[in-house]
Design an enzyme around this catalytic site. Structure first.
Site, PDB file in Angstrom:
ATOM      1  CB  SER A 563      39.526 -14.162 -20.288  1.00  0.00           C
ATOM      2  OG  SER A 563      38.365 -13.392 -20.543  1.00  0.00           O
ATOM      3  CE1 TYR A 576      42.241  -9.404 -21.485  1.00  0.00           C
ATOM      4  CE2 TYR A 576      40.119 -10.297 -22.175  1.00  0.00           C
ATOM      5  CZ  TYR A 576      41.070 -10.081 -21.197  1.00  0.00           C
ATOM      6  OH  TYR A 576      40.845 -10.540 -19.917  1.00  0.00           O
TER       7      TYR A 576
END
Length: 686
Positions: A563, A576
């Site tokens: 990501s 995250y």
């Protein structure tokens, strides 16, 4: 069957032919997949004059009776086809007649005519079926085939000695039909059966009469245990142990079978295979090879057989496989050199298509899963043929020189040249975690479209199964339910890939969740769950896949869907972002470690993938929208506007990056992260 193929009250020859073909092809006792052909003769208007012209419709080259459609038929003018008899140059030049069939086509002609076209056109009967039933081939491949055929059928079925398929065989069978008006068909030595009739019903009835009568004859006349006594230690292992050993062996076997070109594998542990390998005669019979041309074109001239008992140590079986494979390649090259003339095509490859392991089962290989599966099915047919022939006589396949003539036939070579070039990921096996939705689903779809076999792994079994069906079913994809935090389930998923396709070549670590909370609201449970799924899960999947890739010796690809958040520090995102950074560094660490095995490890860094995303639909979208003060349904638009390109990122764009990394053009690239974020300057890699 298409809606126009049986239109109207009148039963057309095409409609009758297709219905008969479907019935015959639906029963494996009648013929093998894509084996045999059927035809019908009748009249139709000439497209130029409008007058009636006598035609023959026959299954074209490469078709399958069970799934045959009108467009799979070759359509020829009978007058022109039969006129070829007058210009036939003789058996030494009979291959020239195949090109002449093209000048006999009616209209646009439909499918390409097969080598068996003459058999159908020259026989004086309105309907003809040529089939490869196990029972018929068993009689055809028995040492005293002619006498057994007479004993079984009397004068109703005529025995024809082996002749390679072609124009001369068509002439031979036409003469049998003229000389034996009482006969309903013939047994073709070393090959199969042919039946005929004046109506479609009569032809089908005659074909089934030959097949069922041969079955009953073999059952009544045959001796018990034709494969001999059981070999101590060669019986089937218990199912769980057998399949665990098969999964462990599959990558090693696939690596050997892919020495010349990468192959997809298929595993079979059917009762027929296990019993054959448990009997004392199996080494002798396997060495004789298969006989029916359809069989050995798929299975090669003979299989590789492991000569160890079922409970031999796994390490010894792997070692012995390597020794036997080296010997197999030498023997195959010697076979080629014994029979190849100056004009023979180059040797295509010396690796086995069938590998038999006592107590475990059979591994079969091909350019794709269907080809591998069908090769295995054909070898089961061959076992049935051997059983039948040995029960009433001795199995006596056609001579090795004849097998070579067919295997390296110029007509077969031309058929191979007509095949489309392989897709970039052909014969590659991909495992995609989180494959049931979003980026995982889009990636599975793209990899399959580029030729890969795909294992769709997802915690949601129903979602995984839906995607696997979308990809085309078991020959293209299989679904496995897996929680990537479970070591046992990850091991089971990779084993499932090995059993389904022979191993794993490409892994996409995509499974994940997103917990969006400020630091002070993030619980230990939040942190552990986030890291268990993405950091631990990616580690487990990469480790187990790497074991298989190393065993295969074919290299491989591992791709992490990381990501932008792995390098960009955003608010309320500690769990995250930290685990994405963990994944990002796993890419670098594994690229450094696995490069010596030819395994490349790369990553993609998406951002703002809202539409179609399971993560965003699961609550992450609402939380991120609240963080940025926008409506949830406009979150994708918001993300797009903050990028340099002002474009929304979709799952398909991430899938395209995965393919770019694995499709072949970046074969010298490893340890790379590719941004798929439409341009986020703060996330530029440095």
């Amino acid at each position: 069957m298409g809606a126009d193929e049986t239109r109207g009250a009148e039963r057309t020859p095409v409609a009758e032919l297709l219905e008969r073909a479907h019935r015959l092809g639906a029963d494996p006792r009648n013929t093998n997949y894509a084996g045999g052909n059927a035809s019908a003769k009748g009249s139709a208007p000439d497209p130029v004059t409008g007058g009636a012209v006598e035609l023959m419709w026959v299954k074209g080259s490469g078709g399958d009776l069970g799934t045959l459609r009108a467009e799979g038929l070759a359509v020829l003018r009978l007058d022109r086809l039969r006129a070829l008899v007058d210009v036939y140059p003789g058996v030494e030049r009979e291959d020239e007649m195949v090109a002449a069939f093209d000048f006999c086509l009616h209209g646009k002609g439909g499918a390409a005519p097969s080598i068996d076209t003459a058999m159908h056109g020259l026989v004086e009967a309105a309907h003809v079926d040529h089939l490869h039933p196990d029972s018929g081939i068993a009689l055809a491949c028995a040492a005293d085939s002619e006498a057994l055929t007479a004993e079984c059928f009397g004068e109703r079925v005529v025995w024809v000695p082996w002749r390679r398929p072609g124009f001369q065989l068509g002439l031979d069978i036409a003469e049998v039909r003229r000389a034996h008006p009482e006969a309903v068909g013939c047994v073709l030595g070393g090959h199969g059966i042919t039946a005929w009739g004046e109506t479609s019903e009569e032809c089908e009835r005659n074909a089934l009469y030959i097949i069922r009568t041969a079955e009953e004859f073999l059952a009544r006349r045959g001796r018990p245990e034709p494969f001999g006594a059981e070999l101590p230690g060669y019986g089937a292992l218990p199912e769980a142990e057998r399949r665990a050993r098969a999964a462990a062996l599959a990558p090693h076997v696939r690596g050997l079978a892919s020495r010349d070109r990468r192959q997809v594998g298929h595993f079979t542990d059917s009762a027929e295979v296990l019993d054959f390998l448990a009997r004392e005669e199996h080494p002798r019979l396997a060495a004789l090879g298969t006989s029916c041309p359809d069989h050995f074109l798929r299975t090669k001239v003979r299989p590789l057989v492991v000569d160890l008992p079922a409970d031999a140590p796994l390490e010894r079986v792997v070692e012995r496989l390597g020794e036997l494979h080296a010997a197999y390649r030498e023997e195959y090259r010697a076979y080629y050199e014994r029979h190849a003339g100056p004009d023979a095509p180059p040797m295509r490859g010396a690796d086995p298509a069938i590998v038999l392991v006592p107590g475990v089962g059979m591994f079969s290989f091909g350019r794709d899963r269907q080809t591998a599966r069908v090769a295995g099915e054909f070898y089961v047919n061959a076992i049935n043929v051997m059983r039948g022939a040995e029960s009433v006589s001795t199995y006596a396949p056609i001579e090795e020189s004849e097998k070579f003539r067919i295997e390296y036939w110029e007509l077969e070579e031309a058929k191979l040249r007509r095949m489309p070039p392989p897709k970039p990921l052909a014969a590659r096996v991909a495992l995609v975690t989180g494959g049931g939705s979003g980026i995982g689903r889009a990636t599975a779809l793209r990899l399959a479209a580029e030729g890969a076999c795909v294992v769709v792994a997802d915690r949601d079994a129903g979602a995984a199964e839906k995607v696997a069906e979308e990809l085309g079913g078991a020959d293209r994809a299989v679904a496995v339910a897996v929680d990537v935090t479970s070591e046992e389930q990850v091991v089971a998923a990779v084993r499932a890939a090995s059993l389904a396709f022979g191993g794993v070549d490409l892994v996409v670590n995509n499974a994940g969740i997103s917990i969006s909370k400020p630091l002070l609201e993030t619980t230990v449970a939040d942190w552990d769950l986030q890291h268990d799924i993405m950091a631990r899960g990616s580690f487990l999947v990469s480790r187990e896949a790497a074991r298989v890739m190393i065993d295969q010796g074919l290299g491989g690809d591992i791709v992490y869907v990381a990501s932008k958040n792995g390098v960009f520090a955003g608010p309320n995102n500690i769990a995250y972002g930290a685990t994405k950074a963990d994944q990002a560094h796993q890419v670098r660490l594994l690229a450094a470690e696995l490069g010596e095995h030819g395994i490349r490890v790369n990553g993609v860094n998406p951002d703002g993938v809202v539409r179609g995303s399971g993560i965003f639909a699961g609550g992450w979208g609402a939380k991120r929208a609240a963080v940025y003060g926008v409506e949830e349904e406009r979150l994708g638009e918001f993300y797009a506007q903050r990028t340099l390109l002002k474009r929304e990122v979709l799952p398909e764009h991430v899938a395209a990056a995965v393919f770019a990394l694995t499709g072949g053009d970046l074969g010298h690239t490893t340890g790379l992260h590719v941004p798929v974020d439409a341009g986020v300057a703060a996330a530029f890699l440095r």
